[in-house]
Motif scaffolding. Structure first.
Motif, mmCIF file in Angstrom:
data_model
loop_
_atom_site.group_PDB
_atom_site.id
_atom_site.type_symbol
_atom_site.label_atom_id
_atom_site.label_comp_id
_atom_site.label_asym_id
_atom_site.label_seq_id
_atom_site.Cartn_x
_atom_site.Cartn_y
_atom_site.Cartn_z
ATOM 1 N N ARG A 188 0.816 -1.212 0.000
ATOM 2 C CA ARG A 188 0.000 0.000 0.000
ATOM 3 C C ARG A 188 0.851 1.265 0.000
ATOM 4 N N GLN A 189 2.139 1.095 0.267
ATOM 5 C CA GLN A 189 3.003 2.279 0.339
ATOM 6 C C GLN A 189 3.516 2.676 -1.040
ATOM 7 N N PRO A 190 3.811 3.946 -1.220
ATOM 8 C CA PRO A 190 4.263 4.398 -2.543
ATOM 9 C C PRO A 190 5.528 3.676 -3.003
ATOM 10 N N GLU A 191 6.343 3.211 -2.048
ATOM 11 C CA GLU A 191 7.588 2.525 -2.418
ATOM 12 C C GLU A 191 7.316 1.258 -3.219
ATOM 13 N N ALA A 192 6.157 0.665 -3.009
ATOM 14 C CA ALA A 192 5.831 -0.549 -3.758
ATOM 15 C C ALA A 192 5.805 -0.252 -5.257
ATOM 16 N N CYS A 193 5.363 0.952 -5.620
ATOM 17 C CA CYS A 193 5.249 1.310 -7.034
ATOM 18 C C CYS A 193 6.544 1.912 -7.559
ATOM 19 N N SER A 194 7.299 2.524 -6.636
ATOM 20 C CA SER A 194 8.390 3.359 -7.135
ATOM 21 C C SER A 194 9.665 2.587 -7.446
ATOM 22 N N THR A 201 1.977 15.110 2.876
ATOM 23 C CA THR A 201 1.207 14.776 4.079
ATOM 24 C C THR A 201 1.307 13.284 4.421
ATOM 25 N N TYR A 202 1.539 12.460 3.385
ATOM 26 C CA TYR A 202 1.736 11.031 3.675
ATOM 27 C C TYR A 202 3.004 10.815 4.497
ATOM 28 N N PRO A 211 -3.430 10.123 0.749
ATOM 29 C CA PRO A 211 -3.535 8.989 -0.169
ATOM 30 C C PRO A 211 -2.143 8.517 -0.604
ATOM 31 N N THR A 212 -2.024 7.226 -0.894
ATOM 32 C CA THR A 212 -0.813 6.732 -1.559
ATOM 33 C C THR A 212 -1.207 6.406 -2.990
ATOM 34 N N CYS A 213 -0.263 5.929 -3.773
ATOM 35 C CA CYS A 213 -0.566 5.529 -5.151
ATOM 36 C C CYS A 213 -1.757 4.575 -5.141
ATOM 37 N N ALA A 214 -1.680 3.590 -4.213
ATOM 38 C CA ALA A 214 -2.716 2.570 -4.150
ATOM 39 C C ALA A 214 -4.078 3.165 -3.839
ATOM 40 N N THR A 215 -4.108 4.178 -2.994
ATOM 41 C CA THR A 215 -5.390 4.776 -2.620
ATOM 42 C C THR A 215 -6.174 5.209 -3.857
ATOM 43 N N CYS A 216 -5.530 6.002 -4.702
ATOM 44 C CA CYS A 216 -6.243 6.597 -5.830
ATOM 45 C C CYS A 216 -6.451 5.610 -6.966
ATOM 46 N N HIS A 217 -5.452 4.748 -7.197
ATOM 47 C CA HIS A 217 -5.522 3.915 -8.395
ATOM 48 C C HIS A 217 -6.139 2.548 -8.152
ATOM 49 N N MET A 218 -6.185 2.094 -6.886
ATOM 50 C CA MET A 218 -6.621 0.717 -6.668
ATOM 51 C C MET A 218 -7.575 0.504 -5.505
ATOM 52 N N SER A 219 -7.373 1.244 -4.419
ATOM 53 C CA SER A 219 -8.024 0.840 -3.182
ATOM 54 C C SER A 219 -9.487 1.262 -3.115
ATOM 55 N N ALA A 220 -10.136 0.725 -2.106
ATOM 56 C CA ALA A 220 -11.572 0.939 -1.972
ATOM 57 C C ALA A 220 -11.883 2.320 -1.404
ATOM 58 N N THR A 221 -13.017 2.838 -1.825
ATOM 59 C CA THR A 221 -13.585 4.015 -1.167
ATOM 60 C C THR A 221 -14.880 3.550 -0.519
ATOM 61 N N VAL A 222 -15.560 4.506 0.091
ATOM 62 C CA VAL A 222 -16.787 4.122 0.783
ATOM 63 C C VAL A 222 -17.761 3.435 -0.178
ATOM 64 N N ASP A 223 -17.815 3.929 -1.413
ATOM 65 C CA ASP A 223 -18.764 3.281 -2.326
ATOM 66 C C ASP A 223 -18.135 2.756 -3.620
#
Lengths: 503, 444
Positions: free
Chosen positions: B189-195, B217-218, B242-254
């Motif tokens: 989930r951390q940006p390092e996973a992508c970078s 802020t992260y 947010p991390t990379c995963a937040t915006c591109h992959m992870s769940a939001t409330v809906d």
């Protein structure tokens, strides 16, 4: 009688050389007798006395005996007189007159010669006996032998004499060892030896002739339960236990084959190593039931070129694994684990293992610096980090330091360039490539693609592996554990092995 | 009757039980792997032991066990195993994820041999660089070598590229992001996973993220990210950044999480001229749904309003004209050397779109000011006017010269080069200059 002796002695003391010879012979015999009597009476216990009694005095005695005729001969040359003329000059006429068994002088010479032979015989027997004592081997060449002497005295073979393994029995072995010894004396005198002394020692008698005097392959060795304790570098120096049931039998009964399979009568293993250290194998041969040899090649040689250069091949014997059966140099952390286990070090001192390890491995230039350095490190650490402990447990800290200094002196010998790890042990496997793993690794492959097995449970069942419980895998496996499967497997493996053994 | 029924039920239950037992790997094999590897590769064992796989009794053999006939299967002690664990293997349990990955752009990353990037590395540098420099991100085509101890050819293994072409036909490598053998959620989930891959001069996503407020802020509040949480819904389980995963992959409330990383991307910023992707409206809506977890709707709309304009500006003002110049140079056979990338001007053009132009666009997409301007568009401008155009003019070709002259006089965006500074300043002050670019802003 005494007068007669004095007259004879005066008579043979020709010139200064002859006089010196007589003095040497007489005084060495008298001192030899006195010292030997003193030793027998228990008045002398110093190990160096033997060196003087059995090596020094016999030597002086012989030199003296040689000097006497030299004086006589010189005189003869100087004066140009015949022997008879000289005899009549030195002795009263009645002493040189012939009798039934020759003249008095002749008889005296004959008696003294006989006495000399007896004395020399006794001295050389005592000399050989003395040289067979560990004390002689260990202390005669002090700095050279000291490391071996120290480690020997603290070893499982401390009650076995050096010569029992290093010389062996029979006149050939004796002559060999004396010739070797002569060379060793020369190399010590002229400082021709390497420091540290390289191992293996090639002059050792074949291990099977010596070791098997006491340990023989036909004995049923079965298995042996062994618990190793290691202490962590945390504040409590927390112990972790590894318990192994070592399968050490020679394998007379089929399924029970164990580590001593290697030396069972029907088996033979031979190998070629890259160099004399015998740490990297080029190939390993195992004799098959039909008498042929199956060869395993090392497919992962550090330097593949070394195959061409290698000239070290031999038949495996005791020494290839038990290379440090006696002169055991400890690993620093293992040395500390052992002292903690034996309560010589007290792990109620915070971070004891860590601090102790740092103290003995700091890298000192000589033993004086080491002794001071160990003290400084330990005292300094507790003073800075745990002032309260430093104050309330100063006696304990003091005894800790003494134990650590002793550990250091036992294992590190600056005069011979012996550091931590200079002489690795091949028993078991430290890390991932030493000991057993020299041959038992997937890189040693036969032409049919099979490799020498390095299956963990082939040589030992595992009852615990670095665990806080010494017999963890004997307890019922808990399905909630991540390594539940391993637990169950190891328990079953051990039970199977033990059942097999009691069949 | 009742007895018969009960007996049949019991028998059925017994059958089921024995079936489930048979499906499990035998203890002798599963336990043996761990016994040895705990000793021989203790780091690997500890990683696994601390991870969720261990907690759920997923052991070595469950992922590495192979079936008879698989090309990379080999006997290892008592087990038939394979070194390579492919999305097909992971998909046995993680079915949804495996399907999403298979349909994603990531899975196609290994099929790059025909691309310009691969051509460049193969031809100008050489294949050893391709293995580590290209394929360790993109993924290699894993070849079988029967003589290799694990049946994998040394030139294609190790490889954890995200689009790895596996011998079992599957594409990808889960451990590109889910680092073995811990497979920690927090780590992926951390940006390092992508970078490991998304960085550098041609796609500096890592650097843009770091300079953005999101990254800022992260890194300030990493402790509050709840990275280990089982569910990781933005606004619920965490909210500081947010991390990379937040915006591109992870769940939001809906919105459910997805392993198709392109599912929320509306532009493709990769090619020389950016285009909107298929079904881009839905993809943008998906992304905006993430934005509004923390921002107001107008904030999200405003971002896209500004971002779109930068992309359009780049397309129209630099991408298309520089492409056209190169087209004319080629068409008139002006290039000295025949091979692609053997002429100066090709490198200039390449760096304008592939490096600097992308940097500008990526900067804008993720609100990184420096990458949008100084590292991005500023470099484009400099190299367009003072490298590409002079190199093109040096051919002294009438058609090329005519195109450039026309561009610099007739196109209001480029006409500044022939005007006085004072006049241009006046245009800035009056808003006249701004008007030139108004067309790039969409209707609001």
């Amino acid at each position: 009688m005494f007068q007669k002796y004095l007259r004879f002695v005066r008579g043979v003391s020709v010139k200064r050389v002859g006089l010196i010879g007589v003095v040497l012979v007489t005084s060495s015999v008298i001192t030899f007798i006195i010292l030997e009597l003193a030793r027998l009476a228990g008045l002398l216990t110093n190990s160096y006395i033997g060196l003087i009694t059995y090596l020094g005095f016999p030597a002086l005695f012989i030199i003296g005996l040689i000097l006497i005729p030299i004086g006589w001969r010189q005189r003869k040359k100087e004066t140009g007189k015949s022997t008879r003329e000289l005899l009549s000059e030195r002795f009263a006429p009645e002493e040189t007159r012939g009798g039934l068994f020759g003249s008095t002088v002749f008889k005296t010479v004959a008696i003294f010669t006989l006495a000399n032979i007896v004395i020399l015989g006794a001295a050389s027997t005592r000399m050989l006996e003395f040289m067979d004592q560990p004390k002689f081997c260990g202390t005669a060449c002090h700095s050279v032998m000291n490391p071996e002497w120290v480690t020997y005295q603290d070893s499982p073979h401390a009650r076995v004499r050096c010569v029992d393994c290093h010389v062996g029995e029979g006149i050939d072995a004796l002559i060999d060892s004396k010739l070797n010894g002569t060379w060793q004396m020369i190399s010590v005198t002229f400082d021709l030896l390497e420091r540290p002394i390289p191992t293996p020692v090639h002059q050792l008698r074949p291990a099977r002739e010596t070791c098997e005097q006491c340990h023989w392959p036909e004995k049923f060795y079965g298995s042996r339960l062994k618990t190793l304790v290691s202490y962590a570098k945390d504040s409590a120096s927390t112990p972790a236990y590894t318990t192994l049931n070592m399968k050490i039998d020679a394998g007379r009964r089929g399924a029970q084959s164990g580590i001593h399979w290697h030396i069972a009568e029907e088996n033979e293993v031979r190998y070629a190593s890259v160099n004399d250290e015998r740490e990297e194998m080029i190939w390993v041969d195992a004799r098959q039931p039909d008498g042929s040899y199956k060869r395993y090649h090392n497919t992962n040689l550090v330097d593949p070129e070394s195959v061409a250069k290698a000239e070290y091949d031999r038949v495996l014997d005791c020494i290839d694994c038990h290379n440090r059966a006696t002169h055991i140099y400890e690993q620093p952390d293992k040395a500390l684990d052992e002292r903690i286990r034996l309560d010589r070090l007290d792990r109620s001192l915070p971070y004891l293992k860590r601090v102790a390890l740092e103290a003995i491995t700091n890298g000192y230039n000589d033993s004086v610096a080491a002794m001071a350095g160990i003290r400084n490190h330990v005292e300094g650490y507790y003073l800075r980090q745990f002032p309260e402990v430093s104050r309330t447990k100063s006696a304990l800290i003091d005894s800790t330091i003494e134990v650590l200094q002793a550990v250091y002196n036992r294992n590190i010998h600056h005069e011979m360039n012996i550091e931590w790890g200079t002489y690795p042990s091949h028993i078991g496997h430290e890390g991932n490539d030493g000991g057993c793993f020299r041959c038992h690794n997937p890189n040693l492959e036969a032409d049919d693609g099979t490799a020498i097995s390095s299956d963990c449970t082939m040589c030992h069942s595992i009852i615990a592996n670095e665990d806080r419980r010494a017999f963890k895998y004997l307890t019922p496996p808990d399905t909630a554990d991540a390594d539940y499967q391993m637990h169950r497997y190891l328990q079953q493996e051990f039970m199977r092995f033990m059942e097999e053994q009691t069949k | 009757m009742r007895w018969a029924k009960m007996i049949s039920i019991l028998m059925a239950a017994g059958l089921l039980l024995s079936l489930s037992a048979a499906a499990q790997t035998p203890t002798e094999v599963a336990g043996k792997c761990m016994t040895c590897h705990k000793e021989k590769s203790p780091g690997l064992y500890q990683q696994w032991y601390q991870g969720k796989h261990a907690a759920h009794k997923v052991t070595c053999i469950d992922c590495h066990g192979a079936n008879e006939g698989e090309p990379d299967a080999f006997m290892h002690y008592d087990g038939l195993i394979a070194t390579l664990v492919t999305p097909k293997d992971c998909g046995k349990c993680h079915e949804k994820e495996a399907t999403e990955v298979a349909n994603s752009y990531h899975a196609k990353a290994g099929q790059i041999l025909e691309s310009k990037d691969a051509y460049l590395a193969h031809v100008t540098a050489g294949s050893p660089v391709v293995m580590i420099g290209c394929e360790s991100c993109h993924g290699a085509k894993v070849e079988i070598d029967p003589d290799s101890p694990n049946k994998l050819a040394a030139k294609s293994w190790p490889n954890s590229g995200i689009g790895r072409i596996n011998p079992d036909g599957s594409l990808g490598s889960c451990n590109a992001c889910h680092t073995r053998h811990n497979f920690s959620k927090a780590q992926s989930r951390q940006p390092e996973a992508c970078s490991k891959c998304h960085l550098g001069p041609d796609h500096p996503q890592k650097e843009v993220y770091e300079e953005s407020k999101h990254g800022n802020t992260y890194y300030t509040n990493k402790d509050l990210m709840n990275l280990d949480s089982d569910t990781w819904v933005v606004g619920q389980d965490y909210y500081v950044a947010p991390t990379c995963a937040t915006c591109h992959m992870s769940a939001t409330v809906d919105q459910a999480s997805t392993h198709d990383v392109g599912a929320r991307i509306s532009w493709t910023l990769r090619p020389a001229i950016s285009v909107k992707k298929d079904n881009w409206q839905q993809k943008r809506a998906n992304m905006k749904n993430v934005c509004v977890s923390c921002h107001g709707q107008s904030f999200a709309d405003g971002h896209y309003y500004q971002f779109d304009a930068v992309v359009e500006l780049y397309n129209e003002k630099f991408a298309k004209p520089s492409g056209e110049i190169l087209r004319l140079v080629r068409e008139n056979n002006l290039l000295e050397n025949p091979a692609s990338f053997s002429n100066d001007i090709e490198w200039t053009y390449w760096e304008i779109w592939h490096h600097e132009g992308r940097r500008a666009r990526h900067g804008a997409s993720m609100m990184g000011p420096d990458y949008t301007w100084w590292e991005g568009m500023y470099m484009v401008v400099q190299n367009f006017y003072f490298k590409l155009i002079p190199q093109a003019r040096a051919y002294d070709n009438a058609e090329v010269n005519a195109y450039i002259d026309r561009l610099l006089t007739e196109d209001p965006m480029h006409a500044w080069v022939n005007q006085e500074t004072e006049g241009l300043k006046k245009q800035i002050r009056s808003g006249e200059m701004e008007q030139i670019y108004e067309e790039f802003f969409d209707e609001r």
